[in-house]
Design an enzyme around this catalytic site. Structure first.
Site, mmCIF file in Angstrom:
data_model
loop_
_atom_site.group_PDB
_atom_site.id
_atom_site.type_symbol
_atom_site.label_atom_id
_atom_site.label_comp_id
_atom_site.label_asym_id
_atom_site.label_seq_id
_atom_site.Cartn_x
_atom_site.Cartn_y
_atom_site.Cartn_z
ATOM 1 N N GLU A 2 0.934 -1.237 0.058
ATOM 2 C CA GLU A 2 -0.025 0.004 0.060
ATOM 3 C C GLU A 2 0.935 1.307 0.091
ATOM 4 O O GLU A 2 1.969 1.245 0.509
ATOM 5 C CB GLU A 2 -0.686 0.093 1.180
ATOM 6 C CG GLU A 2 -1.862 -1.362 1.508
ATOM 7 C CD GLU A 2 -2.887 -1.479 0.383
ATOM 8 O OE1 GLU A 2 -3.424 -0.266 -0.194
ATOM 9 O OE2 GLU A 2 -3.432 -2.319 0.156
ATOM 10 N N ASP A 13 -7.181 -5.344 6.783
ATOM 11 C CA ASP A 13 -7.227 -6.267 5.624
ATOM 12 C C ASP A 13 -7.556 -7.585 6.250
ATOM 13 O O ASP A 13 -8.444 -8.449 5.678
ATOM 14 C CB ASP A 13 -6.178 -6.116 4.600
ATOM 15 C CG ASP A 13 -6.529 -6.802 3.258
ATOM 16 O OD1 ASP A 13 -7.619 -6.758 2.878
ATOM 17 O OD2 ASP A 13 -5.735 -7.827 2.929
ATOM 18 N N LYS A 17 -10.893 -10.330 5.838
ATOM 19 C CA LYS A 17 -11.015 -11.839 5.633
ATOM 20 C C LYS A 17 -11.412 -12.683 6.610
ATOM 21 O O LYS A 17 -12.084 -13.440 6.224
ATOM 22 C CB LYS A 17 -9.504 -12.078 5.429
ATOM 23 C CG LYS A 17 -9.045 -11.314 3.883
ATOM 24 C CD LYS A 17 -7.658 -11.432 3.600
ATOM 25 C CE LYS A 17 -7.133 -10.736 2.373
ATOM 26 N NZ LYS A 17 -5.778 -10.716 1.897
ATOM 27 N N GLY A 140 0.442 -8.677 -5.545
ATOM 28 C CA GLY A 140 1.258 -8.718 -6.666
ATOM 29 C C GLY A 140 0.805 -8.442 -8.094
ATOM 30 O O GLY A 140 -0.619 -8.453 -8.194
#
Length: 143
Positions: A2, A13, A17, A140
């Site tokens: 980030e 984050d 999840k 990525g």
């Protein structure tokens, strides 16, 4: 990955999840229900770089003041033949969720993660003592 490293290091984050996985496992969980142990020191949560500084570079420079604390944790883990990993946990039986830095044996699936891997280990009635492992890149260019 980030522009502001705090976005990753704050753990939100991972908390998102965890919330999704917990709900898929049948738990009634909201994002605000997930206790998150941020990797960002309290002193740097509201920190801002000086004019002209690149935020990510300046933040990393500021983090150096906290290296001793993390080095101590790493040494403690190494002395126990373990590794440190920043993980989200969903305990269906206890109906608990969390995000935290934890120690794991070098034989644990989490110990072998590299780069930006995401990994989930499912310990169930059928997958004990060896968990079902789902692993792959979490960030990525190819993702």
């Amino acid at each position: 990955t980030e522009p502001d490293p705090r976005d990753d290091l704050a753990g939100m984050d991972v908390a998102r999840k965890v919330t999704i996985l917990a709900r898929e496992c049948g738990l009634d969980v909201e994002l605000d229900d997930v206790p998150v142990k941020s990797l960002v020191p309290d002193e740097l949560k509201d920190w801002s770089p000086k004019d002209g500084e690149v935020l990510a570079d300046a933040f990393i420079e500021q983090m150096k003041a906290f290296d001793d604390e993390k080095t101590k944790l790493m040494k403690e883990a190494m002395d126990k033949d373990q590794v440190l990993r920043y993980v989200g946990k969903v305990d269906v039986a206890a109906k608990k969720v969390s995000v935290e830095l934890a120690m794991y044996p070098k034989t644990h699936p989490f110990a072998g993660t590299q780069y930006a891997d995401n990994i989930c280990c499912f310990n169930t009635e059928r997958y004990v003592p060896q968990p079902l492992v789902v692993q792959g890149p979490g960030a990525g260019a190819a993702v």
